[in-house]
Design a protein around this motif. Structure first.
Motif, PDB file in Angstrom:
ATOM      1  N   ASP A   1     -46.833 -13.502  10.041  1.00 14.38           N
ATOM      2  CA  ASP A   1     -48.259 -12.878   9.309  1.00 14.38           C
ATOM      3  C   ASP A   1     -49.263 -11.071   9.619  1.00 14.38           C
ATOM      4  O   ASP A   1     -49.873 -10.954   9.224  1.00 14.38           O
ATOM      5  N   ASP A   2     -49.173 -10.945  11.161  1.00 20.28           N
ATOM      6  CA  ASP A   2     -48.976 -10.153  11.451  1.00 20.28           C
ATOM      7  C   ASP A   2     -48.381  -8.818  10.555  1.00 20.28           C
ATOM      8  O   ASP A   2     -48.968  -7.474  10.731  1.00 20.28           O
ATOM      9  N   VAL A   3     -47.239  -8.689  10.412  1.00 19.03           N
ATOM     10  CA  VAL A   3     -46.590  -8.177   9.574  1.00 19.03           C
ATOM     11  C   VAL A   3     -46.933  -7.354   8.046  1.00 19.03           C
ATOM     12  O   VAL A   3     -47.391  -6.399   8.372  1.00 19.03           O
ATOM     13  N   ALA A   4     -47.075  -8.681   7.740  1.00 17.31           N
ATOM     14  CA  ALA A   4     -48.066  -8.903   6.544  1.00 17.31           C
ATOM     15  C   ALA A   4     -48.796  -7.688   6.487  1.00 17.31           C
ATOM     16  O   ALA A   4     -49.243  -7.166   6.094  1.00 17.31           O
ATOM     17  N   LEU A   5     -49.984  -8.067   7.630  1.00 19.36           N
ATOM     18  CA  LEU A   5     -51.301  -7.170   7.651  1.00 19.36           C
ATOM     19  C   LEU A   5     -51.352  -6.045   8.163  1.00 19.36           C
ATOM     20  O   LEU A   5     -52.156  -5.145   7.169  1.00 19.36           O
ATOM     21  N   ALA A   6     -50.095  -6.067   8.571  1.00 16.84           N
ATOM     22  CA  ALA A   6     -49.945  -4.665   9.504  1.00 16.84           C
ATOM     23  C   ALA A   6     -49.182  -3.816   7.376  1.00 16.84           C
ATOM     24  O   ALA A   6     -50.288  -2.354   7.400  1.00 16.84           O
ATOM     25  N   LEU A   7     -48.858  -4.607   7.399  1.00 17.28           N
ATOM     26  CA  LEU A   7     -47.887  -3.637   6.291  1.00 17.28           C
ATOM     27  C   LEU A   7     -48.792  -3.547   4.813  1.00 17.28           C
ATOM     28  O   LEU A   7     -49.223  -2.911   4.008  1.00 17.28           O
ATOM     29  N   GLU A   8     -50.013  -4.568   4.591  1.00 14.68           N
ATOM     30  CA  GLU A   8     -51.244  -4.033   3.413  1.00 14.68           C
ATOM     31  C   GLU A   8     -52.055  -2.879   4.956  1.00 14.68           C
ATOM     32  O   GLU A   8     -53.527  -2.790   3.825  1.00 14.68           O
ATOM     33  N   SER A   9     -52.157  -2.586   5.974  1.00 12.72           N
ATOM     34  CA  SER A   9     -52.945  -1.991   6.037  1.00 12.72           C
ATOM     35  C   SER A   9     -52.191  -0.369   5.880  1.00 12.72           C
ATOM     36  O   SER A   9     -53.256   0.591   6.297  1.00 12.72           O
ATOM     37  N   ILE A  10     -51.773  -0.397   5.195  1.00 21.01           N
ATOM     38  CA  ILE A  10     -50.908   0.961   5.245  1.00 21.01           C
ATOM     39  C   ILE A  10     -51.237   1.697   3.640  1.00 21.01           C
ATOM     40  O   ILE A  10     -50.756   0.470   2.304  1.00 21.01           O
ATOM     41  N   PRO A  11     -50.795   2.915   3.343  1.00 27.32           N
ATOM     42  CA  PRO A  11     -51.210   3.414   1.338  1.00 27.32           C
ATOM     43  C   PRO A  11     -49.586   2.723   1.121  1.00 27.32           C
ATOM     44  O   PRO A  11     -48.598   2.827   1.731  1.00 27.32           O
ATOM     45  N   VAL A  12     -50.190   2.245  -0.174  1.00 30.65           N
ATOM     46  CA  VAL A  12     -48.991   1.384  -0.827  1.00 30.65           C
ATOM     47  C   VAL A  12     -48.221   2.544  -1.251  1.00 30.65           C
ATOM     48  O   VAL A  12     -46.757   1.742  -1.206  1.00 30.65           O
ATOM     49  N   ALA A  13     -47.814   3.621  -0.749  1.00 33.76           N
ATOM     50  CA  ALA A  13     -46.750   4.853  -1.244  1.00 33.76           C
ATOM     51  C   ALA A  13     -46.467   4.290  -0.449  1.00 33.76           C
ATOM     52  O   ALA A  13     -44.342   4.875  -0.123  1.00 33.76           O
ATOM     53  N   GLN A  14     -46.273   4.555   0.907  1.00 34.11           N
ATOM     54  CA  GLN A  14     -45.256   4.210   1.920  1.00 34.11           C
ATOM     55  C   GLN A  14     -44.926   3.099   2.413  1.00 34.11           C
ATOM     56  O   GLN A  14     -43.844   2.860   2.956  1.00 34.11           O
ATOM     57  N   ARG A  15     -45.379   1.564   1.157  1.00 33.34           N
ATOM     58  CA  ARG A  15     -45.152   0.424   2.356  1.00 33.34           C
ATOM     59  C   ARG A  15     -43.557  -0.141   2.050  1.00 33.34           C
ATOM     60  O   ARG A  15     -42.922  -0.847   2.239  1.00 33.34           O
ATOM     61  N   ARG A  16     -42.588   0.780   0.528  1.00 32.09           N
ATOM     62  CA  ARG A  16     -41.618   0.473  -0.170  1.00 32.09           C
ATOM     63  C   ARG A  16     -40.580   0.482   1.021  1.00 32.09           C
ATOM     64  O   ARG A  16     -39.530  -0.061   1.388  1.00 32.09           O
ATOM     65  N   PHE A  17     -40.922   2.071   1.625  1.00 31.52           N
ATOM     66  CA  PHE A  17     -40.036   3.020   2.912  1.00 31.52           C
ATOM     67  C   PHE A  17     -40.282   1.352   4.262  1.00 31.52           C
ATOM     68  O   PHE A  17     -38.933   1.250   4.315  1.00 31.52           O
ATOM     69  N   VAL A  18     -41.131   0.354   4.182  1.00 37.73           N
ATOM     70  CA  VAL A  18     -40.723  -0.082   5.852  1.00 37.73           C
ATOM     71  C   VAL A  18     -40.424  -1.444   5.192  1.00 37.73           C
ATOM     72  O   VAL A  18     -39.143  -1.961   6.005  1.00 37.73           O
TER      73      VAL A  18
END
Lengths: 443, 443
Positions: free
Chosen positions: B32-49
């Protein structure tokens, strides 16, 4: 009505209701429902109902009442009645009601308690109301880590507490060292030492943890109770799922109420003067911000005199900014509460909010501009309001991001005060933009 | 920063971050913490993470994400990746994310499931998102009521589920008949029949119960899980404390967000056009109410032309009414939610709110009247605003009681729409009272 609380309220507000009828209706209801019903009848009628309630049920009902309602009721009772009421109060109940009791009443209650409960109480009051150390119960199974499984099982069989499927183990100095699950014991041999079965990494709570944070940790840990420890790792008690659910329920109520400057302890039938005083403060704060906004409008008196349509339309500009800003504010306040907002993403967020604001500003200002041009037969007035709306919505996006972040840095809860500050800003910005542009373009 | 989520966000937003570094940082954090962090970065960067996250961890993180964030991510994945992702999804997880999945994706996931999980899923989707039947888990201990204690204890020893200290007993037709506590079994003889130890009055939940109501019942019952039954008393599953805590947490978030017309599923970095559209609707509703208020101001154009001070001061009258009305509204909305408001006490409540309003109205209107008399050097203008404020605060008290009660009767949630309607009323009443009195007394 099918709702039992509503039925009880209907009954209690009837005239000439008998003590027997009241007692009969109450006897089958849980104390929290009776407390709710009691809070739902005018204050003047409560004393009669209270006197009808059996002595043995009174304390449980009193504990379930809201702070203000409880205080209103206690004020009516004499010293003898209060002493009787507290004749078998325990530490947990007294802690829950302590904030609405005057000190002499607490002293009466403490005298009635046994030494152990008095110690629990004295430990509990050292913590703040929102610290989990104040929310513990003491029905936990504690044992020395040196005991064997057979002995541990004997303790388990005897306990009558809810949420009990772990045993808390302490070392010789009394410090908590870990927990053992009942299930582990069931699968072990009677002569084994529990110390070998113990989970040393069982999660625990520090007593000064905020109770809402504690509820989060309990939810994540997927157990029904967690040990609560003081700074020396001595057991303060345990925090169980029932209390965690209660904490979240009360938190939600408190947030809802505080949005309009109310206290969550407020009584539905709080005496008029009392109510007026507590609500008046919030009205006063709001009045100051309203006067500030008016002062800015006053700067443009000369313009308003010449173009009265500006006066007719100015609330639209202010309110569009207020709504757009509240949306951004709410999103950022949630992000701050979840720990999602950091220096690393603040600029991207601000950029995105400005873009959303810009897009919505353009779309809506075109519609508003068109309507206003037609309504007042003045395309120039339409242009003025359209520009003012775009400016104010952008200002709202900017304030919606910056205000909560700054408040958070200053350790002020943005969920409480963010909204008042934001709407003051968007009101003033809206009036200045609209009346200023009006002065430039219409005079 | 000491917050692990903030640290992860800082890391993920760095340029040229390596896959190894991402994986290392993520490996020690709960999903759940990883999910929160992933939601906190701009959408364009999420795919790479996302691509850096190990396949085995992806589903758990996806389940923890908000609806909108999840959908934004899934849109980026191809069919093969989605099939891989769902290779071992269970019914509970799929139910949680089903609302943000397009039907073809759900079909892919269902194909990967075993028959039992597929049945659980199909039963779950028959319930609404806010019905407890959708929130159950299936790790419950079920047995025939005819078994003996020794057999029941064997089942208890084997279970690995959390919150398990009761066994659910069914009769020959599979209907739930009651529960037996583990503690009762521990104190019984191995050859006894569990049917003799069973609690027949153990509380249960109907599957169509609202999940928040279910959380209330779980809190009251002081157990860590309750059986959930369908209309034939067949077991749908169990509702445990972890899910109840989650339900209350999400409810609070949803209420906060909906106050400004936001969806609780909103992504912090939702694409601009998407965000603008969803928020625009609320702005549009507000715009209509603002135009209505302006139309009423427009009726007094002639007055405003002559006494421009009225234009300067009119927002004060409107906003005092709005604040006072919101206070009454909040109190009544809470009372309705708790079932405290009935025909029996409605009149007393209204009387009390009018008294509080009257008292605050008089106190504040005297101060405002004095300030305005001095500011504009016109005692008559002071009188006009004082009278208008008293009228509007009384109007606010009346609306604050009546609007939520009427909405509740119409089965519209007053917590959602009460506030918009109320402030429209207090705005319009404020303008009419102030400008109307101004027309009568100042022209």
């Amino acid at each position: 009505m099918s709702n039992p609380i509503a039925e009880l309220i209907e009954l209690l507000t009837q005239e000439n209701i008998s003590t027997t009828a009241i007692n009969q209706a109450i006897s089958s209801m849980p104390p929290d429902d009776v407390a709710l019903a009691l809070e739902s009848i005018p204050v003047a009628q409560r004393r009669f109902v209270w006197d009808s309630i059996k002595q043995t049920n009174r304390l449980d009902i009193l504990v379930e009442m809201r702070g203000e309602s409880r205080l209103l009721l206690l004020k009516e009772l004499n010293e003898f009645e209060i002493a009787e009421l507290f004749s078998d109060v325990d530490a947990e109940d007294l802690l829950e009601i302590a904030d609405s009791l005057p000190d002499p009443m607490i002293d009466i209650a403490l005298q009635k308690m046994d030494a152990k409960q008095r110690d629990y109480y004295r430990q509990g009051v050292t913590y703040e109301e929102d610290e989990v150390g104040r929310w513990v119960d003491h029905e936990l199974l504690v044992a020395a880590q040196s005991i064997r499984v057979s002995e541990a099982m004997r303790l388990f069989r005897r306990t009558t507490a809810s949420y009990s499927n772990t045993m808390y183990l302490v070392n010789r100095t009394g410090r908590w060292v870990g927990c053992v699950h009942l299930k582990t014991l069931l699968n072990a041999q009677p002569h084994e030492h529990v110390s070998e079965l113990m989970e040393e990494d069982f999660p625990f709570l520090e007593a000064q943890t905020d109770v809402i944070k504690a509820a989060d940790l309990l939810e994540k840990s997927e157990v029904s109770a967690l040990p609560v420890l003081d700074e020396n790792h001595l057991l303060v008690g345990r925090f169980h799922a029932g209390h965690a659910l209660e904490a979240r329920r009360l938190e939600q109520e408190a947030v809802q109420m505080s949005n309009t400057g109310l206290d969550e302890d407020s009584d539905l039938f709080s005496p008029v003067r009392r109510s007026a005083t507590s609500r008046g403060l919030w009205l006063g704060i709001n009045l100051l911000t309203a006067f500030m906004a008016s002062a800015f409008i006053g700067l443009f008196e000369a313009t308003l005199e010449q173009v009265v349509a500006l006066a007719v339309l100015m609330p639209i500009v202010a309110s569009m900014g207020g709504i757009a800003g509240s949306q951004t504010l709410t999103l950022i306040v949630r992000g701050l509460a979840l720990g999602q907002i950091t220096r690393a993403n603040l600029v991207s967020l601000l950029k995105k909010e400005l873009q959303v604001g810009g897009l919505n500003g353009i779309v809506w200002s075109l519609s508003i501009g068109a309507v206003v041009s037609w309504w007042f037969q003045s395309p120039l007035l339409g242009l003025v309001i359209a520009l003012a709306i775009v400016i104010n919505i952008l200002m709202a996006a900017l304030s919606g991001v910056i205000i909560p972040v700054v408040l958070d840095k200053l350790k002020i809860d943005p969920a409480l005060s963010g909204s008042v500050i934001l709407t003051t800003v968007t009101d003033i910005a809206g009036y200045i933009a609209f009346l200023g542009l009006g002065t430039l373009l219409l005079l």
